[in-house]
Scaffold this motif. Structure first.
Motif, short mmCIF file in Angstrom:
data_model
loop_
_atom_site.label_atom_id
_atom_site.label_comp_id
_atom_site.label_asym_id
_atom_site.label_seq_id
_atom_site.Cartn_x
_atom_site.Cartn_y
_atom_site.Cartn_z
N CYS A 153 -6.47 -1.36 6.89
CA CYS A 153 -5.87 -2.41 6.06
C CYS A 153 -6.52 -2.38 4.66
N CYS A 156 -8.50 -6.14 4.22
CA CYS A 156 -9.68 -6.54 5.00
C CYS A 156 -10.38 -5.36 5.64
N CYS A 177 -2.84 -5.01 7.79
CA CYS A 177 -2.93 -5.33 9.21
C CYS A 177 -2.07 -6.58 9.46
N CYS A 180 -3.10 -9.82 7.64
CA CYS A 180 -3.02 -9.88 6.18
C CYS A 180 -1.59 -9.83 5.65
#
Ligand SMILES: [Zn+2]
Length: 267
Positions: A153, A156, A177, A180
């Motif tokens: 991701c 994050c 992800c 997010c």
């Protein structure tokens, strides 16, 4: 600084200027992107005619005036003949030229972009144009230091769980992800195969591109998301894309329009 200088360059644009002249935008290998006048080139017997056509790679002798350069001599290196005999390839060639023109600022020296354009135009003469375009876009992003984060991701650094489709958002700089997703503007849902192919396009060189087998579905997905990435960072629409779509060219099998783009929930 006024004076004569030699440079190899690719003519990005050529437009009529005054009675018999043309004004060129040339991406040179060593002197950056510059504007240059070709005097008298529209007269029938001008020796500068061939090498100053749009999409020509030539060796130029420029005279740098106070404001504009003047082409005093030129010798053709490559007219990219195969591109001029095929409307689809030609449309893609203009697309690559538009990207190079958008990426390099006037006066800026960018040899890597010059070489990318030179090799991209050569590859367009023999390979599937949509595949060349995707490779060209991917490498342009890389040259700009904007290669997307695709293995995790982008926000994050979390894992892209599961084996399902992956959401990619230009505004986030890569994949997202599930946690997010939904806050990074437009998202493109692509298959794992497309992600893998994008990573390959970042790495492969032109001679290996010939051996890359990509299925049309993945090419369709990449034909949406990679240009969207580039347009997002250039902050402009790439106008030649519309023409490519009009002639059905961005579809890998050439059979029609692109698939609709996947939207993130709530966008
Ligand atoms: Zn995340």
């Amino acid at each position: 600084m006024p004076g004569l200088f030699q440079a190899e360059g690719i003519v990005l644009k050529s437009r009529d200027y005054q009675e018999t002249d043309r004004l060129l935008t040339v991406l040179t290998r060593t002197h950056g992107k510059l504007e240059a006048i070709v005097k008298g080139v529209r007269k029938p017997r001008s020796s500068l005619r061939n090498g100053t056509q749009q999409l020509c790679r030539s060796r130029f002798l420029f005279y740098a005036g106070k404001s504009l350069a003047t082409v005093t001599q030129c010798e053709v290196q490559d007219i990219y003949g195969p591109l001029r005999q095929d409307l689809k390839r030609l449309a893609y060639a203009y697309y690559l030229v538009e990207i190079a023109d958008g990426v390099v600022m006037p006066g800026q020296v960018n040899e890597a972009m010059y070489l990318l354009l030179q090799h991209g135009l050569e590859a367009l003469g023999e390979l599937e144009p949509a595949l060349v375009a995707r490779a060209f876009e991917a490498r342009t992003l890389k040259l700009l230091g904007l290669a997307p984060r695709l293995e995790a991701c982008a926000l994050c650094q979390g894992e892209l769980k599961g084996n399902g489709r992956v959401a990619i958002a230009p505004a986030s700089g890569g994949a997202l992800c599930p946690e997010c997703r939904g806050h990074q503007g437009r998202e493109y849902l692509v298959s794992r195969g497309s992600v893998k192919t994008w990573q390959q396009l970042n790495r492969l060189n032109w001679s290996y591109l010939k051996r890359l087998q990509v299925n049309p579905l993945l090419m369709g997905e990449l034909g949406e998301v990679i240009p969207a990435f580039l347009e997002y960072y250039l902050d402009r629409r790439l106008r030649s894309r519309a023409f490519i779509n009009e002639i059905g060219g961005d579809n890998f099998d050439g059979a029609g329009k692109n698939r609709p783009v996947a939207q993130a929930p709530g966008t």
